[in-house]
Design a protein around this motif. Structure first.
Motif, PDB file in Angstrom:
ATOM      1  N   TRP A  75       0.777  -1.050   0.115  1.00  0.00           N
ATOM      2  CA  TRP A  75       0.080  -0.075   0.067  1.00  0.00           C
ATOM      3  C   TRP A  75       0.826   1.278  -0.065  1.00  0.00           C
ATOM      4  O   TRP A  75       1.804   1.620   0.907  1.00  0.00           O
ATOM      5  N   LEU A  76       0.512   2.311  -0.920  1.00  0.00           N
ATOM      6  CA  LEU A  76       1.335   3.301  -1.016  1.00  0.00           C
ATOM      7  C   LEU A  76       0.443   4.684  -0.769  1.00  0.00           C
ATOM      8  O   LEU A  76      -0.997   4.776  -1.309  1.00  0.00           O
ATOM      9  N   THR A  77       0.901   5.562  -0.086  1.00  0.00           N
ATOM     10  CA  THR A  77       0.001   6.719   0.148  1.00  0.00           C
ATOM     11  C   THR A  77       0.830   8.051   0.513  1.00  0.00           C
ATOM     12  O   THR A  77       1.772   7.721   1.071  1.00  0.00           O
ATOM     13  N   PRO A  78       0.333   9.067   0.013  1.00  0.00           N
ATOM     14  CA  PRO A  78       1.098  10.467   0.286  1.00  0.00           C
ATOM     15  C   PRO A  78       0.395  10.667   1.739  1.00  0.00           C
ATOM     16  O   PRO A  78      -0.862  10.423   1.886  1.00  0.00           O
ATOM     17  N   LEU A  79       1.143  11.500   2.566  1.00  0.00           N
ATOM     18  CA  LEU A  79       0.404  11.675   3.824  1.00  0.00           C
ATOM     19  C   LEU A  79      -0.687  13.049   3.474  1.00  0.00           C
ATOM     20  O   LEU A  79      -0.392  13.931   2.857  1.00  0.00           O
ATOM     21  N   TYR A  80      -1.821  12.632   4.173  1.00  0.00           N
ATOM     22  CA  TYR A  80      -3.034  13.490   4.032  1.00  0.00           C
ATOM     23  C   TYR A  80      -3.422  13.872   5.267  1.00  0.00           C
ATOM     24  O   TYR A  80      -3.982  12.976   5.967  1.00  0.00           O
ATOM     25  N   VAL A 114       4.041   1.981   2.424  1.00  0.00           N
ATOM     26  CA  VAL A 114       5.071   2.963   2.119  1.00  0.00           C
ATOM     27  C   VAL A 114       4.178   4.064   2.102  1.00  0.00           C
ATOM     28  O   VAL A 114       2.975   4.225   1.583  1.00  0.00           O
ATOM     29  N   ALA A 115       4.793   5.034   2.809  1.00  0.00           N
ATOM     30  CA  ALA A 115       4.074   6.574   2.826  1.00  0.00           C
ATOM     31  C   ALA A 115       5.217   7.777   2.533  1.00  0.00           C
ATOM     32  O   ALA A 115       6.319   7.295   2.945  1.00  0.00           O
ATOM     33  N   TRP A 116       4.736   8.620   1.861  1.00  0.00           N
ATOM     34  CA  TRP A 116       5.743   9.933   1.809  1.00  0.00           C
ATOM     35  C   TRP A 116       5.045  11.142   2.372  1.00  0.00           C
ATOM     36  O   TRP A 116       3.834  11.324   2.393  1.00  0.00           O
ATOM     37  N   ALA A 117       6.003  12.096   2.583  1.00  0.00           N
ATOM     38  CA  ALA A 117       5.481  13.453   3.094  1.00  0.00           C
ATOM     39  C   ALA A 117       6.667  14.464   2.768  1.00  0.00           C
ATOM     40  O   ALA A 117       7.787  14.159   2.494  1.00  0.00           O
ATOM     41  N   ASP A 118       5.846  15.871   2.628  1.00  0.00           N
ATOM     42  CA  ASP A 118       6.937  16.725   2.354  1.00  0.00           C
ATOM     43  C   ASP A 118       8.011  16.882   3.657  1.00  0.00           C
ATOM     44  O   ASP A 118       8.953  17.288   3.291  1.00  0.00           O
ATOM     45  N   GLY A 119       7.276  16.660   4.797  1.00  0.00           N
ATOM     46  CA  GLY A 119       8.178  16.742   5.856  1.00  0.00           C
ATOM     47  C   GLY A 119       8.752  15.459   6.510  1.00  0.00           C
ATOM     48  O   GLY A 119       8.125  14.422   5.567  1.00  0.00           O
ATOM     49  N   GLY A 120       9.033  15.215   7.539  1.00  0.00           N
ATOM     50  CA  GLY A 120       9.499  13.970   8.351  1.00  0.00           C
ATOM     51  C   GLY A 120       8.122  13.347   9.044  1.00  0.00           C
ATOM     52  O   GLY A 120       8.456  12.745   9.675  1.00  0.00           O
ATOM     53  N   GLN A 124       3.214   8.973  10.222  1.00  0.00           N
ATOM     54  CA  GLN A 124       1.728   9.073  10.496  1.00  0.00           C
ATOM     55  C   GLN A 124       0.873   8.250   9.492  1.00  0.00           C
ATOM     56  O   GLN A 124      -0.166   7.699   9.884  1.00  0.00           O
ATOM     57  N   GLY A 125       1.303   8.495   8.439  1.00  0.00           N
ATOM     58  CA  GLY A 125       0.538   7.752   7.234  1.00  0.00           C
ATOM     59  C   GLY A 125       0.738   6.272   7.289  1.00  0.00           C
ATOM     60  O   GLY A 125      -0.395   5.473   7.084  1.00  0.00           O
ATOM     61  N   ILE A 126       1.853   5.770   7.655  1.00  0.00           N
ATOM     62  CA  ILE A 126       2.074   4.330   7.938  1.00  0.00           C
ATOM     63  C   ILE A 126       1.245   3.709   9.103  1.00  0.00           C
ATOM     64  O   ILE A 126       0.373   2.836   9.040  1.00  0.00           O
ATOM     65  N   ASN A 127       1.204   4.586  10.076  1.00  0.00           N
ATOM     66  CA  ASN A 127       0.336   4.095  11.319  1.00  0.00           C
ATOM     67  C   ASN A 127      -0.992   3.800  11.017  1.00  0.00           C
ATOM     68  O   ASN A 127      -1.861   3.132  11.469  1.00  0.00           O
TER      69      ASN A 127
END
Length: 187
Positions: A75-80, A114-120, A124-127
């Motif tokens: 599963w892949l997501t940007p942090l929202y 897998v999650a990605w964000a502009d910051g660190g 939180q997306g993984i959790n």
């Protein structure tokens, strides 16, 4: 082994991070001999979750089948706003249609995150995904890949992933395959 890459990124453009990560993972999985299905929420046309519909749309039934047929998933997501995208969560909510099956939801499925964000804050997306995957009875591998988007690429045009991040993704692919094999051996 059939692996589903579930891309929760709502962007349609092929050069987005979600599409690039999905393509990279697809390449790595097929090189290991896995059968791979990619599911992009931006293309799926999944309606808002409504369990009271007498006949769920064909797109929803096909999506549920894809999740049920995959032995392993990434599963892949940007942090929202501290979690996964709403479109992604909506798709996962539709798995409620599988509740009455002998093996409901994602029982015995192995999931990597897998999650990605502009910051660190990508963890939180993984959790958030971890909580949903476990609620759906999946086995989440004990290794996830939170990414800082600004450090993910080696170039300003976002064409090449940094080696330290491809190593993390490769490790996830390896662990996912090993975990699925171990789960298959247990009675």
């Amino acid at each position: 082994m059939n692996v589903l890459i579930f891309n929760g990124c709502s962007d349609y453009k092929p050069e987005t991070t979600g599409r690039r990560l999905s393509a990279y993972l697809h390449e790595q999985l097929t090189a290991k001999g896995f059968s791979v299905t990619r599911f992009h929420v931006s293309e799926a046309r999944i309606p808002f979750f409504d369990l009271h519909q007498t006949q769920p749309p064909a797109a929803v039934r096909e999506m549920c089948d894809s999740f049920l047929q995959a032995e392993a998933q990434i599963w892949l997501t940007p942090l929202y706003h501290g979690g996964m995208t709403g479109m992604m969560k909506n798709c996962l909510d539709w798995l409620e249609l599988t509740a009455r099956l002998e093996k409901p939801y994602l029982t015995d499925k192995v999931v990597g995150l897998v999650a990605w964000a502009d910051g660190g804050q990508a963890m939180q997306g993984i959790n958030a995904m971890d909580a949903v995957a476990k609620a759906l009875r999946a086995w989440v591998v004990p290794y996830s890949v939170p990414l800082v988007k600004n450090h993910l690429y080696t170039d300003a045009h976002h064409h090449e992933f940094a080696v330290e991040h491809t190593r993390k993704l490769d490790r996830l692919v390896s662990i996912l395959g090993n975990a699925r094999q171990l789960l298959a051996l247990t009675p």
